[in-house]
Design a protein around this motif. Structure first.
Motif: not given
Length: 426
Positions: A345-353, A357-358, A370-374
Protein backbone atom coordinates in the motif's frame (compact mmCIF):
# COMPACT_ATOMS: atom_id res chain seq x y z
CA UNK A 1 2.53 -8.61 52.46
CA UNK A 2 5.24 -9.09 49.81
CA UNK A 3 2.59 -9.91 47.20
CA UNK A 4 0.65 -6.80 48.21
CA UNK A 5 3.76 -4.60 47.87
CA UNK A 6 4.62 -6.05 44.46
CA UNK A 7 1.07 -5.52 43.22
CA UNK A 8 1.05 -1.96 44.57
CA UNK A 9 4.39 -1.26 42.89
CA UNK A 10 3.14 -2.57 39.55
CA UNK A 11 0.00 -0.48 39.81
CA UNK A 12 2.08 2.60 40.64
CA UNK A 13 4.40 2.00 37.68
CA UNK A 14 1.43 1.46 35.39
CA UNK A 15 -0.17 4.66 36.68
CA UNK A 16 3.03 6.64 36.17
CA UNK A 17 3.52 5.25 32.67
CA UNK A 18 -0.08 6.06 31.76
CA UNK A 19 0.24 9.54 33.25
CA UNK A 20 3.46 10.19 31.33
CA UNK A 21 1.83 9.01 28.10
CA UNK A 22 -1.18 11.24 28.75
CA UNK A 23 1.11 14.21 29.39
CA UNK A 24 3.03 13.49 26.15
CA UNK A 25 -0.19 13.26 24.12
CA UNK A 26 -1.50 16.45 25.73
CA UNK A 27 1.74 18.25 24.85
CA UNK A 28 1.49 17.05 21.23
CA UNK A 29 -2.19 17.95 20.87
CA UNK A 30 -1.60 21.34 22.48
CA UNK A 31 0.86 22.20 19.71
CA UNK A 32 -1.64 21.10 17.04
CA UNK A 33 -4.42 23.10 18.74
CA UNK A 34 -2.22 26.19 18.59
CA UNK A 35 -1.56 25.73 14.88
CA UNK A 36 -5.20 24.94 14.04
CA UNK A 37 -6.50 27.82 16.13
CA UNK A 38 -4.03 30.44 14.88
CA UNK A 39 -5.23 33.71 13.38
CA UNK A 40 -4.08 32.55 9.95
CA UNK A 41 -6.43 29.55 10.09
CA UNK A 42 -9.58 31.05 11.56
CA UNK A 43 -11.26 32.11 8.31
CA UNK A 44 -11.54 28.71 6.61
CA UNK A 45 -12.83 25.25 7.43
CA UNK A 46 -10.46 22.52 8.61
CA UNK A 47 -10.95 18.89 9.53
CA UNK A 48 -8.24 16.70 11.03
CA UNK A 49 -8.02 13.14 12.30
CA UNK A 50 -4.76 11.49 13.39
CA UNK A 51 -4.86 7.84 14.40
CA UNK A 52 -2.24 5.47 15.84
CA UNK A 53 -2.50 2.23 13.85
CA UNK A 54 -0.87 -0.02 16.47
CA UNK A 55 -2.44 1.28 19.67
CA UNK A 56 -5.81 2.04 18.02
CA UNK A 57 -5.75 5.44 19.70
CA UNK A 58 -7.08 8.67 18.26
CA UNK A 59 -4.23 11.13 18.73
CA UNK A 60 -6.08 14.20 17.52
CA UNK A 61 -9.50 15.04 16.16
CA UNK A 62 -10.93 18.33 14.93
CA UNK A 63 -14.15 18.46 12.87
CA UNK A 64 -13.30 14.91 11.83
CA UNK A 65 -16.94 13.88 11.44
CA UNK A 66 -17.83 16.84 9.22
CA UNK A 67 -18.13 16.66 5.44
CA UNK A 68 -15.52 18.27 3.17
CA UNK A 69 -14.89 18.61 -0.54
CA UNK A 70 -12.05 16.09 -0.91
CA UNK A 71 -10.79 16.88 -4.44
CA UNK A 72 -8.34 14.12 -5.44
CA UNK A 73 -8.46 12.53 -2.00
CA UNK A 74 -11.42 10.80 -3.66
CA UNK A 75 -8.83 8.62 -5.41
CA UNK A 76 -8.16 6.91 -2.07
CA UNK A 77 -11.68 5.47 -2.22
CA UNK A 78 -11.17 4.60 -5.89
CA UNK A 79 -7.94 2.80 -5.05
CA UNK A 80 -9.69 0.80 -2.34
CA UNK A 81 -12.51 -0.09 -4.73
CA UNK A 82 -10.00 -1.34 -7.31
CA UNK A 83 -8.03 -3.31 -4.72
CA UNK A 84 -11.21 -5.07 -3.59
CA UNK A 85 -12.76 -5.79 -6.98
CA UNK A 86 -9.97 -6.22 -9.54
CA UNK A 87 -7.57 -9.15 -10.01
CA UNK A 88 -3.75 -8.95 -10.06
CA UNK A 89 -3.75 -8.13 -13.77
CA UNK A 90 -6.00 -5.71 -15.60
CA UNK A 91 -9.00 -7.31 -17.38
CA UNK A 92 -8.28 -5.88 -20.81
CA UNK A 93 -10.98 -7.31 -23.00
CA UNK A 94 -13.98 -9.64 -23.04
CA UNK A 95 -14.37 -11.79 -26.14
CA UNK A 96 -16.15 -14.67 -27.83
CA UNK A 97 -14.76 -16.57 -30.79
CA UNK A 98 -17.84 -17.68 -32.73
CA UNK A 99 -17.66 -19.31 -36.14
CA UNK A 100 -15.19 -17.21 -38.16
CA UNK A 101 -15.58 -14.00 -36.10
CA UNK A 102 -13.99 -12.66 -32.93
CA UNK A 103 -16.59 -10.67 -30.99
CA UNK A 104 -15.03 -8.19 -28.57
CA UNK A 105 -16.18 -5.66 -26.01
CA UNK A 106 -14.26 -3.33 -23.75
CA UNK A 107 -13.93 -3.49 -19.99
CA UNK A 108 -12.99 0.16 -19.58
CA UNK A 109 -9.29 -0.80 -19.51
CA UNK A 110 -7.43 2.53 -19.74
CA UNK A 111 -4.04 1.10 -20.77
CA UNK A 112 -4.61 0.03 -24.40
CA UNK A 113 -2.20 2.16 -26.47
CA UNK A 114 -1.96 4.60 -23.54
CA UNK A 115 1.10 6.88 -24.03
CA UNK A 116 2.54 5.79 -20.66
CA UNK A 117 1.64 2.08 -20.55
CA UNK A 118 1.62 1.43 -24.30
CA UNK A 119 -0.15 -1.88 -23.68
CA UNK A 120 -1.07 -3.89 -26.78
CA UNK A 121 -2.27 -7.17 -25.23
CA UNK A 122 -5.72 -6.82 -26.78
CA UNK A 123 -4.29 -6.01 -30.21
CA UNK A 124 -2.20 -9.19 -30.19
CA UNK A 125 -5.33 -11.25 -29.64
CA UNK A 126 -7.41 -9.38 -32.20
CA UNK A 127 -4.73 -9.65 -34.92
CA UNK A 128 -5.01 -13.43 -34.83
CA UNK A 129 -8.49 -13.20 -36.38
CA UNK A 130 -9.60 -12.04 -39.80
CA UNK A 131 -13.13 -11.03 -38.86
CA UNK A 132 -13.69 -8.69 -35.91
CA UNK A 133 -17.00 -7.52 -34.42
CA UNK A 134 -16.92 -4.74 -31.84
CA UNK A 135 -19.68 -4.28 -29.25
CA UNK A 136 -19.91 -0.87 -27.54
CA UNK A 137 -23.54 -0.66 -26.38
CA UNK A 138 -22.82 -1.96 -22.87
CA UNK A 139 -21.20 1.34 -21.82
CA UNK A 140 -23.89 3.17 -19.85
CA UNK A 141 -22.17 6.29 -18.57
CA UNK A 142 -22.02 9.98 -19.31
CA UNK A 143 -18.74 11.07 -20.90
CA UNK A 144 -18.16 13.53 -18.02
CA UNK A 145 -18.82 13.06 -14.33
CA UNK A 146 -21.56 15.00 -12.50
CA UNK A 147 -20.40 18.42 -11.41
CA UNK A 148 -17.33 18.54 -13.66
CA UNK A 149 -16.50 22.02 -14.95
CA UNK A 150 -17.84 22.32 -18.51
CA UNK A 151 -14.93 24.52 -19.64
CA UNK A 152 -12.40 21.77 -18.86
CA UNK A 153 -13.35 19.69 -21.91
CA UNK A 154 -10.08 20.60 -23.69
CA UNK A 155 -7.80 20.30 -20.65
CA UNK A 156 -5.37 17.37 -20.34
CA UNK A 157 -6.72 16.40 -16.91
CA UNK A 158 -10.29 15.92 -18.11
CA UNK A 159 -10.46 13.18 -20.78
CA UNK A 160 -13.83 11.66 -21.54
CA UNK A 161 -14.84 8.37 -19.94
CA UNK A 162 -15.51 5.48 -22.29
CA UNK A 163 -15.93 1.71 -22.49
CA UNK A 164 -13.14 1.06 -24.98
CA UNK A 165 -10.58 3.85 -24.45
CA UNK A 166 -7.61 4.11 -26.78
CA UNK A 167 -4.47 6.25 -26.39
CA UNK A 168 -5.79 7.45 -23.03
CA UNK A 169 -8.51 9.33 -24.98
CA UNK A 170 -5.85 11.99 -25.54
CA UNK A 171 -4.19 13.59 -28.57
CA UNK A 172 -0.52 14.53 -28.13
CA UNK A 173 0.77 17.36 -30.33
CA UNK A 174 4.32 18.68 -30.49
CA UNK A 175 6.62 20.43 -32.90
CA UNK A 176 9.93 19.08 -34.17
CA UNK A 177 10.93 19.75 -37.76
CA UNK A 178 7.26 19.27 -38.50
CA UNK A 179 4.02 18.86 -36.59
CA UNK A 180 3.87 15.50 -34.78
CA UNK A 181 0.42 14.21 -33.82
CA UNK A 182 -0.50 11.01 -31.95
CA UNK A 183 -2.79 9.26 -32.86
CA UNK A 184 -1.94 10.05 -36.48
CA UNK A 185 -5.61 9.89 -37.47
CA UNK A 186 -5.88 13.46 -36.14
CA UNK A 187 -2.93 14.82 -38.19
CA UNK A 188 -5.14 16.85 -40.51
CA UNK A 189 -7.42 17.96 -37.66
CA UNK A 190 -4.80 20.25 -36.11
CA UNK A 191 -4.92 23.94 -36.96
CA UNK A 192 -1.44 25.48 -36.38
CA UNK A 193 -2.44 28.76 -34.72
CA UNK A 194 -2.37 30.25 -31.23
CA UNK A 195 -6.00 30.14 -30.08
CA UNK A 196 -7.93 30.63 -26.83
CA UNK A 197 -9.04 26.97 -26.75
CA UNK A 198 -7.15 23.74 -27.48
CA UNK A 199 -10.11 22.09 -29.23
CA UNK A 200 -13.56 22.82 -30.54
CA UNK A 201 -16.12 21.79 -27.95
CA UNK A 202 -18.26 19.48 -30.08
CA UNK A 203 -15.81 18.18 -32.67
CA UNK A 204 -12.25 16.99 -33.01
CA UNK A 205 -10.62 20.11 -34.38
CA UNK A 206 -7.51 21.09 -32.41
CA UNK A 207 -5.44 24.26 -32.14
CA UNK A 208 -1.69 24.30 -31.57
CA UNK A 209 0.74 27.20 -31.28
CA UNK A 210 3.78 26.00 -33.26
CA UNK A 211 6.10 28.24 -31.22
CA UNK A 212 5.56 26.22 -28.03
CA UNK A 213 8.37 23.87 -27.02
CA UNK A 214 6.46 21.31 -24.97
CA UNK A 215 3.87 18.69 -25.90
CA UNK A 216 0.23 19.70 -25.84
CA UNK A 217 -2.09 16.93 -24.59
CA UNK A 218 -5.75 17.45 -25.47
CA UNK A 219 -8.73 15.11 -24.86
CA UNK A 220 -10.47 14.02 -28.03
CA UNK A 221 -14.22 13.66 -28.34
CA UNK A 222 -15.12 9.96 -28.25
CA UNK A 223 -17.77 8.35 -30.43
CA UNK A 224 -18.43 4.95 -31.99
CA UNK A 225 -17.12 5.79 -35.47
CA UNK A 226 -13.90 7.25 -34.04
CA UNK A 227 -13.26 4.18 -31.86
CA UNK A 228 -13.84 1.99 -34.91
CA UNK A 229 -11.53 4.14 -37.04
CA UNK A 230 -8.72 4.20 -34.47
CA UNK A 231 -8.82 0.41 -34.14
CA UNK A 232 -8.94 -0.15 -37.88
CA UNK A 233 -5.97 2.15 -38.38
CA UNK A 234 -3.75 0.37 -35.87
CA UNK A 235 -4.90 -3.14 -36.87
CA UNK A 236 -4.90 -2.45 -40.62
CA UNK A 237 -8.13 -4.39 -41.02
CA UNK A 238 -11.86 -3.76 -41.15
CA UNK A 239 -14.03 -3.98 -38.01
CA UNK A 240 -17.79 -4.42 -37.84
CA UNK A 241 -19.88 -2.70 -35.13
CA UNK A 242 -22.54 -4.97 -33.61
CA UNK A 243 -25.51 -4.22 -31.37
CA UNK A 244 -24.95 -7.17 -29.03
CA UNK A 245 -22.63 -10.04 -28.20
CA UNK A 246 -23.57 -13.67 -28.99
CA UNK A 247 -25.39 -15.48 -26.19
CA UNK A 248 -22.35 -17.49 -25.21
CA UNK A 249 -19.90 -17.45 -22.30
CA UNK A 250 -17.42 -14.60 -22.60
CA UNK A 251 -13.73 -15.06 -21.98
CA UNK A 252 -11.55 -12.39 -20.41
CA UNK A 253 -8.11 -11.35 -21.61
CA UNK A 254 -5.78 -9.99 -18.90
CA UNK A 255 -2.93 -7.56 -19.48
CA UNK A 256 -0.50 -5.61 -17.28
CA UNK A 257 -0.22 -5.79 -13.46
CA UNK A 258 -3.02 -3.81 -11.82
CA UNK A 259 -0.63 -2.23 -9.29
CA UNK A 260 1.20 -0.44 -12.11
CA UNK A 261 -2.04 1.37 -12.96
CA UNK A 262 -2.87 2.11 -9.32
CA UNK A 263 0.58 3.56 -8.72
CA UNK A 264 0.41 5.79 -11.78
CA UNK A 265 -3.04 7.03 -10.76
CA UNK A 266 -1.90 7.88 -7.24
CA UNK A 267 1.51 9.38 -8.04
CA UNK A 268 0.36 11.56 -10.92
CA UNK A 269 -3.18 12.08 -9.58
CA UNK A 270 -4.35 10.87 -12.99
CA UNK A 271 -8.07 11.61 -13.34
CA UNK A 272 -8.55 9.47 -16.44
CA UNK A 273 -7.09 6.37 -14.79
CA UNK A 274 -9.22 6.94 -11.70
CA UNK A 275 -12.44 7.20 -13.69
CA UNK A 276 -11.63 4.19 -15.84
CA UNK A 277 -10.68 2.06 -12.84
CA UNK A 278 -14.20 2.40 -11.47
CA UNK A 279 -15.62 1.49 -14.87
CA UNK A 280 -13.19 -1.42 -14.99
CA UNK A 281 -14.39 -2.51 -11.54
CA UNK A 282 -17.97 -2.50 -12.79
CA UNK A 283 -16.94 -4.91 -15.57
CA UNK A 284 -16.17 -7.52 -12.90
CA UNK A 285 -19.58 -7.04 -11.27
CA UNK A 286 -21.93 -6.77 -14.26
CA UNK A 287 -22.15 -6.96 -18.04
CA UNK A 288 -22.88 -3.22 -18.01
CA UNK A 289 -20.09 -0.67 -17.70
CA UNK A 290 -21.10 1.99 -15.19
CA UNK A 291 -18.98 3.51 -12.44
CA UNK A 292 -22.03 3.97 -10.19
CA UNK A 293 -22.36 0.18 -10.04
CA UNK A 294 -18.85 -0.10 -8.62
CA UNK A 295 -19.31 2.73 -6.12
CA UNK A 296 -22.57 1.33 -4.78
CA UNK A 297 -21.17 -2.18 -4.52
CA UNK A 298 -18.10 -1.08 -2.57
CA UNK A 299 -20.12 1.11 -0.22
CA UNK A 300 -22.67 -1.65 0.45
CA UNK A 301 -20.28 -4.62 0.73
CA UNK A 302 -17.02 -3.20 2.10
CA UNK A 303 -17.74 0.22 3.59
CA UNK A 304 -21.17 -0.12 5.16
CA UNK A 305 -19.60 0.47 8.58
CA UNK A 306 -18.49 4.04 7.83
CA UNK A 307 -19.97 6.41 10.39
CA UNK A 308 -20.44 9.16 7.83
CA UNK A 309 -21.67 7.67 4.57
CA UNK A 310 -19.90 9.67 1.85
CA UNK A 311 -21.42 11.37 -1.14
CA UNK A 312 -19.21 9.71 -3.76
CA UNK A 313 -20.03 10.70 -7.34
CA UNK A 314 -16.89 10.10 -9.41
CA UNK A 315 -13.55 8.32 -9.33
CA UNK A 316 -11.19 11.26 -9.68
CA UNK A 317 -12.49 13.97 -7.36
CA UNK A 318 -12.99 16.48 -10.18
CA UNK A 319 -16.56 17.00 -8.97
CA UNK A 320 -17.35 19.35 -6.12
CA UNK A 321 -20.40 17.19 -5.43
CA UNK A 322 -18.15 14.69 -3.63
CA UNK A 323 -18.36 14.93 0.17
CA UNK A 324 -16.19 12.93 2.57
CA UNK A 325 -15.22 13.27 6.21
CA UNK A 326 -11.67 12.92 7.60
CA UNK A 327 -13.02 10.04 9.69
CA UNK A 328 -14.11 8.16 6.56
CA UNK A 329 -10.74 8.77 4.91
CA UNK A 330 -8.88 7.39 7.92
CA UNK A 331 -11.24 4.40 8.08
CA UNK A 332 -10.51 3.44 4.47
CA UNK A 333 -6.77 4.02 4.85
CA UNK A 334 -6.86 1.75 7.91
CA UNK A 335 -8.76 -0.96 6.03
CA UNK A 336 -6.15 -0.86 3.27
CA UNK A 337 -3.20 -1.69 5.51
CA UNK A 338 -5.20 -4.23 7.48
CA UNK A 339 -6.50 -6.09 4.43
CA UNK A 340 -3.40 -5.82 2.21
CA UNK A 341 0.36 -5.86 2.96
CA UNK A 342 1.39 -2.46 4.32
CA UNK A 343 4.52 -2.29 2.15
CA UNK A 344 2.39 -2.80 -0.95
CA UNK A 345 0.00 0.00 0.00
CA UNK A 346 2.74 2.49 0.92
CA UNK A 347 4.44 1.78 -2.42
CA UNK A 348 1.32 3.01 -4.24
CA UNK A 349 1.27 6.45 -2.56
CA UNK A 350 3.33 9.55 -3.38
CA UNK A 351 6.26 9.93 -0.99
CA UNK A 352 6.82 13.36 0.54
CA UNK A 353 9.80 15.17 -1.00
CA UNK A 354 10.46 12.26 -3.36
CA UNK A 355 7.74 11.26 -5.82
CA UNK A 356 4.59 12.18 -7.68
CA UNK A 357 2.51 15.16 -6.60
CA UNK A 358 4.49 15.35 -3.32
CA UNK A 359 7.93 15.48 -4.94
CA UNK A 360 8.36 19.13 -3.95
CA UNK A 361 6.26 19.01 -0.77
CA UNK A 362 6.52 17.71 2.80
CA UNK A 363 10.16 16.57 2.57
CA UNK A 364 11.75 14.52 5.34
CA UNK A 365 14.71 15.27 7.55
CA UNK A 366 16.84 13.32 7.00
CA UNK A 367 14.59 10.84 5.18
CA UNK A 368 11.02 10.84 3.81
CA UNK A 369 8.25 10.10 6.28
CA UNK A 370 4.91 10.88 4.59
CA UNK A 371 3.06 8.58 2.17
CA UNK A 372 -0.08 10.42 1.18
CA UNK A 373 -2.52 11.52 -1.51
CA UNK A 374 -3.09 15.20 -2.01
CA UNK A 375 -6.22 16.80 -3.39
CA UNK A 376 -6.63 20.34 -4.62
CA UNK A 377 -9.38 22.38 -6.21
CA UNK A 378 -9.73 26.15 -6.11
CA UNK A 379 -9.68 27.22 -2.42
CA UNK A 380 -9.37 23.62 -1.20
CA UNK A 381 -6.38 21.46 -0.24
CA UNK A 382 -6.53 18.04 1.38
CA UNK A 383 -3.91 15.46 2.29
CA UNK A 384 -4.60 11.99 3.63
CA UNK A 385 -2.29 9.04 4.16
CA UNK A 386 0.38 7.59 6.41
CA UNK A 387 3.03 9.27 8.58
CA UNK A 388 5.99 7.28 9.91
CA UNK A 389 7.38 8.87 13.08
CA UNK A 390 11.05 8.90 14.09
CA UNK A 391 10.17 6.33 16.75
CA UNK A 392 8.88 3.97 14.04
CA UNK A 393 5.15 4.35 14.71
CA UNK A 394 2.65 4.48 11.85
CA UNK A 395 0.07 7.24 12.07
CA UNK A 396 -2.88 7.40 9.72
CA UNK A 397 -4.16 10.90 9.07
CA UNK A 398 -6.57 12.98 7.06
CA UNK A 399 -6.12 16.75 6.94
CA UNK A 400 -8.80 18.58 4.95
CA UNK A 401 -8.89 22.33 4.25
CA UNK A 402 -11.85 23.94 2.49
CA UNK A 403 -12.77 27.49 1.50
CA UNK A 404 -9.50 29.32 2.17
CA UNK A 405 -8.71 32.45 0.18
CA UNK A 406 -5.01 32.70 1.03
CA UNK A 407 -2.39 30.80 -0.94
CA UNK A 408 -2.28 27.03 -0.90
CA UNK A 409 1.42 27.29 -0.01
CA UNK A 410 0.54 29.01 3.28
CA UNK A 411 -1.97 26.28 4.12
CA UNK A 412 0.61 23.58 3.40
CA UNK A 413 3.21 25.31 5.59
CA UNK A 414 0.84 25.15 8.54
CA UNK A 415 0.20 21.45 7.84
CA UNK A 416 3.93 20.78 7.57
CA UNK A 417 4.55 22.27 11.04
CA UNK A 418 2.05 19.77 12.46
CA UNK A 419 3.43 16.80 10.54
CA UNK A 420 7.00 17.53 11.58
CA UNK A 421 5.92 17.95 15.21
CA UNK A 422 4.25 14.53 15.10
CA UNK A 423 7.23 12.96 13.36
CA UNK A 424 9.71 14.24 15.95
CA UNK A 425 7.69 13.88 19.14
CA UNK A 426 5.32 10.93 18.89
Amino acid sequence: MKYYLKASTLLLLLFLATSCKSLDIKKITSKIDTEIGSDSSEDYFQGVLIYDLKSRDTIYSHNSNKYFTPASNTKIFTLYAALKTLPENIPSLKYIAYKDTLFIEGTGDPTLLHPYFKDSSALKLIKKHNHIALHLNHFKEERFGPGWAWEDYDSYYSPERSGFPLYGNIVDIHMTDSLMVTPKIFQDKVVPIDYIRNREEEKNVFYFDTSRKDTLSVPFKVDTSLTKGLLETVLQQQIKIVAEMPSLIKKTLYSIPSDSVYKRMMLESDNFLAEQLLILSSSTLSDTLNSGTARRYVLEHYLSDLKQAPRWVDGSGLSRYNLFSPESMVAVLTKMVEEFPQDRILHLFPLGGVSGTLEERFPGNPGPYIYAKSGSLGNNYCLSGYLITNSGKTLIFSFMNNHFIKSGAAVRRSMQHIFEHLRDNY
